[in-house]
Design an enzyme around this catalytic site. Sequence first.
Site, PDB file in Angstrom:
ATOM      1  N   ASP A  65       0.814  -1.221   0.000  1.00 24.17           N
ATOM      2  CA  ASP A  65       0.000   0.000   0.000  1.00 24.17           C
ATOM      3  C   ASP A  65       0.846   1.269   0.000  1.00 24.17           C
ATOM      4  O   ASP A  65       0.452   2.288   0.560  1.00 24.17           O
ATOM      5  CB  ASP A  65      -0.966   0.024   1.202  1.00 24.17           C
ATOM      6  CG  ASP A  65      -1.806  -1.229   1.267  1.00 24.17           C
ATOM      7  OD1 ASP A  65      -2.267  -1.672   0.213  1.00 24.17           O
ATOM      8  OD2 ASP A  65      -1.969  -1.786   2.376  1.00 24.17           O
ATOM      9  N   LYS A  73       2.265   1.981  -5.222  1.00 18.20           N
ATOM     10  CA  LYS A  73       3.011   1.472  -6.384  1.00 18.20           C
ATOM     11  C   LYS A  73       2.230   1.632  -7.686  1.00 18.20           C
ATOM     12  O   LYS A  73       2.808   1.847  -8.741  1.00 18.20           O
ATOM     13  CB  LYS A  73       3.357  -0.010  -6.181  1.00 18.20           C
ATOM     14  CG  LYS A  73       4.297  -0.254  -5.021  1.00 18.20           C
ATOM     15  CD  LYS A  73       4.552  -1.732  -4.811  1.00 18.20           C
ATOM     16  CE  LYS A  73       3.337  -2.511  -4.335  1.00 18.20           C
ATOM     17  NZ  LYS A  73       2.823  -2.124  -3.023  1.00 18.20           N
ATOM     18  N   GLY A 114      -3.967  -4.475  -4.458  1.00 16.59           N
ATOM     19  CA  GLY A 114      -4.913  -3.470  -4.940  1.00 16.59           C
ATOM     20  C   GLY A 114      -4.117  -2.255  -5.352  1.00 16.59           C
ATOM     21  O   GLY A 114      -3.571  -1.561  -4.511  1.00 16.59           O
ATOM     22  N   HIS A 115      -3.982  -2.049  -6.646  1.00 15.90           N
ATOM     23  CA  HIS A 115      -3.180  -0.924  -7.136  1.00 15.90           C
ATOM     24  C   HIS A 115      -4.117   0.148  -7.685  1.00 15.90           C
ATOM     25  O   HIS A 115      -4.853  -0.085  -8.632  1.00 15.90           O
ATOM     26  CB  HIS A 115      -2.191  -1.403  -8.206  1.00 15.90           C
ATOM     27  CG  HIS A 115      -1.140  -2.318  -7.633  1.00 15.90           C
ATOM     28  ND1 HIS A 115      -0.229  -2.995  -8.379  1.00 15.90           N
ATOM     29  CD2 HIS A 115      -0.850  -2.635  -6.340  1.00 15.90           C
ATOM     30  CE1 HIS A 115       0.569  -3.700  -7.584  1.00 15.90           C
ATOM     31  NE2 HIS A 115       0.205  -3.498  -6.343  1.00 15.90           N
ATOM     32  N   THR A 156      -5.980 -11.695   3.144  1.00 18.59           N
ATOM     33  CA  THR A 156      -7.048 -11.068   2.364  1.00 18.59           C
ATOM     34  C   THR A 156      -8.138 -12.083   2.008  1.00 18.59           C
ATOM     35  O   THR A 156      -9.103 -11.747   1.329  1.00 18.59           O
ATOM     36  CB  THR A 156      -6.486 -10.478   1.052  1.00 18.59           C
ATOM     37  OG1 THR A 156      -5.853 -11.533   0.324  1.00 18.59           O
ATOM     38  CG2 THR A 156      -5.474  -9.375   1.338  1.00 18.59           C
ATOM     39  N   GLN A 181       2.352  -6.031  -3.109  1.00 15.60           N
ATOM     40  CA  GLN A 181       2.651  -6.064  -1.665  1.00 15.60           C
ATOM     41  C   GLN A 181       3.940  -5.277  -1.378  1.00 15.60           C
ATOM     42  O   GLN A 181       4.190  -4.297  -2.050  1.00 15.60           O
ATOM     43  CB  GLN A 181       2.735  -7.505  -1.141  1.00 15.60           C
ATOM     44  CG  GLN A 181       1.398  -8.225  -1.099  1.00 15.60           C
ATOM     45  CD  GLN A 181       1.000  -8.847  -2.416  1.00 15.60           C
ATOM     46  OE1 GLN A 181       1.806  -9.489  -3.061  1.00 15.60           O
ATOM     47  NE2 GLN A 181      -0.233  -8.663  -2.827  1.00 15.60           N
ATOM     48  N   ARG A 200      -6.377   0.677   7.768  1.00 20.41           N
ATOM     49  CA  ARG A 200      -4.954   0.339   7.896  1.00 20.41           C
ATOM     50  C   ARG A 200      -4.402   0.884   9.212  1.00 20.41           C
ATOM     51  O   ARG A 200      -4.810   1.949   9.657  1.00 20.41           O
ATOM     52  CB  ARG A 200      -4.172   0.930   6.727  1.00 20.41           C
ATOM     53  CG  ARG A 200      -4.577   0.327   5.394  1.00 20.41           C
ATOM     54  CD  ARG A 200      -3.842   0.988   4.236  1.00 20.41           C
ATOM     55  NE  ARG A 200      -4.323   0.449   2.958  1.00 20.41           N
ATOM     56  CZ  ARG A 200      -4.413   1.148   1.836  1.00 20.41           C
ATOM     57  NH1 ARG A 200      -4.038   2.401   1.801  1.00 20.41           N
ATOM     58  NH2 ARG A 200      -4.876   0.585   0.731  1.00 20.41           N
ATOM     59  N   VAL A 233       2.424  13.972  -4.532  1.00 24.52           N
ATOM     60  CA  VAL A 233       1.791  14.891  -3.583  1.00 24.52           C
ATOM     61  C   VAL A 233       0.261  14.852  -3.705  1.00 24.52           C
ATOM     62  O   VAL A 233      -0.426  15.783  -3.314  1.00 24.52           O
ATOM     63  CB  VAL A 233       2.316  16.343  -3.776  1.00 24.52           C
ATOM     64  CG1 VAL A 233       3.775  16.437  -3.346  1.00 24.52           C
ATOM     65  CG2 VAL A 233       2.156  16.812  -5.225  1.00 24.52           C
TER      66      VAL A 233
HETATM   67  P1  IMP Z   1      -2.436 -12.868   1.866  1.00 24.26           P
HETATM   68  O1  IMP Z   1      -1.486 -12.299   0.865  1.00 24.26           O
HETATM   69  O2  IMP Z   1      -3.879 -12.678   1.479  1.00 24.26           O
HETATM   70  O3  IMP Z   1      -2.127 -14.278   2.212  1.00 24.26           O
HETATM   71  O4  IMP Z   1      -2.265 -12.039   3.230  1.00 24.26           O
HETATM   72  C1  IMP Z   1      -1.080 -12.098   4.020  1.00 24.26           C
HETATM   73  C2  IMP Z   1      -0.766 -10.747   4.623  1.00 24.26           C
HETATM   74  O5  IMP Z   1      -0.384  -9.846   3.591  1.00 24.26           O
HETATM   75  C3  IMP Z   1      -1.936 -10.067   5.347  1.00 24.26           C
HETATM   76  O6  IMP Z   1      -1.428  -9.328   6.429  1.00 24.26           O
HETATM   77  C4  IMP Z   1      -2.498  -9.128   4.289  1.00 24.26           C
HETATM   78  O7  IMP Z   1      -3.195  -8.039   4.877  1.00 24.26           O
HETATM   79  C5  IMP Z   1      -1.223  -8.689   3.628  1.00 24.26           C
HETATM   80  N1  IMP Z   1      -1.400  -8.252   2.225  1.00 24.26           N
HETATM   81  C6  IMP Z   1      -1.554  -9.027   1.148  1.00 24.26           C
HETATM   82  N2  IMP Z   1      -1.644  -8.289   0.039  1.00 24.26           N
HETATM   83  C7  IMP Z   1      -1.522  -7.013   0.425  1.00 24.26           C
HETATM   84  C8  IMP Z   1      -1.497  -5.761  -0.278  1.00 24.26           C
HETATM   85  O8  IMP Z   1      -1.578  -5.687  -1.519  1.00 24.26           O
HETATM   86  N3  IMP Z   1      -1.350  -4.649   0.486  1.00 24.26           N
HETATM   87  C9  IMP Z   1      -1.192  -4.695   1.831  1.00 24.26           C
HETATM   88  N4  IMP Z   1      -1.195  -5.833   2.539  1.00 24.26           N
HETATM   89  C10 IMP Z   1      -1.366  -6.978   1.831  1.00 24.26           C
END
Ligand code: IMP
Length: 425
Positions: free
Chosen positions: A13, A16, A40-41, A128, A225, A306, A415
């Site tokens: 987050d 990117k 989620g981009h 997620t 991520q 968050r 910004v």
């Molecule tokens: P998973 O990738 O769904 O298995 O989640 C594992 C961990 O990664 C959890 O803490 C999620 O909240 C975090 N996570 C997975 N994808 C993202 C992302 O794109 N942004 C932020 N956190 C993420």
Amino acid sequence: MSVTVIVGTQWGDEGKGKITDLLARDMDMVVRYQGGNNAGHTVVIKERTFKLHLVPSGIFYPNVTCVIGNGVVLDLAGLLGEIKSLKEAGFSLNNLKISSQAHVIFPYHRDLDAAQEQTHEAGRIGTTNRGIGPCYVDKFNRRGIRVGDFLHPEVFRQKLEWNLKEKSFLLNSFYKMDVAYDLEEIRKEYLGYFGLLKEYVAEESSVVVNEAISVNKRILMEGAQGTMLDVDHGTYPYVTSSNPVSGGACCGAGFGPQEIDEVIGVVKAYVTRVGGGPFPTEIAGGVGDELRERGGEYGTTTGRPRRCGWFDGVVMRHAANVNGLTQLAITKMDVLDSFEKIKVCAAYEKEGQVIRDFPTDIARLEGCRPVYEELPGWRQDISKLTDYSQLPANAKKYLDKLAELAEARVTLISVGAERGQIIRI
Ligand code: IMP
């Protein structure tokens, strides 16, 4: 050499999507190399906001080939939904390619993700719930079903049958869930998805990417991520199941490391995390709430609020080391506009010891307290500035501090959410 890698330097987050979209304009190819629709981009173009989960963030430029690499795990229905909404918004998607080696997420992966989260003895990861971890487990356990398997219906049927047997047993007997999978139903459903996606399926992503490298095309590798969620280099086990770090691009797209000439670390001007796990500079309430509200810090994929905190220089140094960062793109700088004082964590302290290297062993990390340096805020709206020279002196000091901690130069400062709200150095 022509490959640039974009990586998140924190817990995801970092923004990117916006940086990828911005740089994609001057690229020939954008490749997603790991993760799935857990990502989620967000890309904001004029008044329109696009939330991409699987489609690479270069998709808004028709001349840029967008590749979903072998390292990605694919939710086919999710991808079709994303394609549909992008087409409805007027994008052709003729520039999308999917690697035949990408692994496919099935309903049993999502069920296993949910079951594990409910019964995890050491505490929930806070995933997620998209089935990401169980799909990667099957990949590494050599049980996975890849996109290319749909081209061989009998192979696909056999693999699916075996997986359904194994997963039903696990879910019903071990996790005490009550699931019943119908082989024929799932088989037809997924062959149906594949039929709709077939036009995008390319051969191996390594072939597509290396062909482009051989004719000196400009290629952007888009990490999902972030470093601290990396399965090897993050806060294990509170991580995702792939390698978002820059090295992951080589495996997840299929090319050699000597081709990489720039690694851009995307750095949010403060830090956020969604899901469970350690977060040394987290601020509960007060400033943390202010950052969340000013920064709109709610998950793009799950909508979860968050967790927020001050910038963490120990995390930054770790990210610089494991990624080999050559440039920094600082995002959400404007969110700090209102603060009179801004804190930056320069090191941790534990039992009288100063800790400068991030302990990825969470037992060692426990009890680490941030040692803060306080910098003066700039208390000015910077969201409309377009040139570095216009930035207030205190904002420049803050950027210098981040660059010093990362030992890399700042080349981009975001910004605001919109495409144009960017300062290039
Ligand atoms: P998973 O990738 O769904 O298995 O989640 C594992 C961990 O990664 C959890 O803490 C999620 O909240 C975090 N996570 C997975 N994808 C993202 C992302 O794109 N942004 C932020 N956190 C993420």
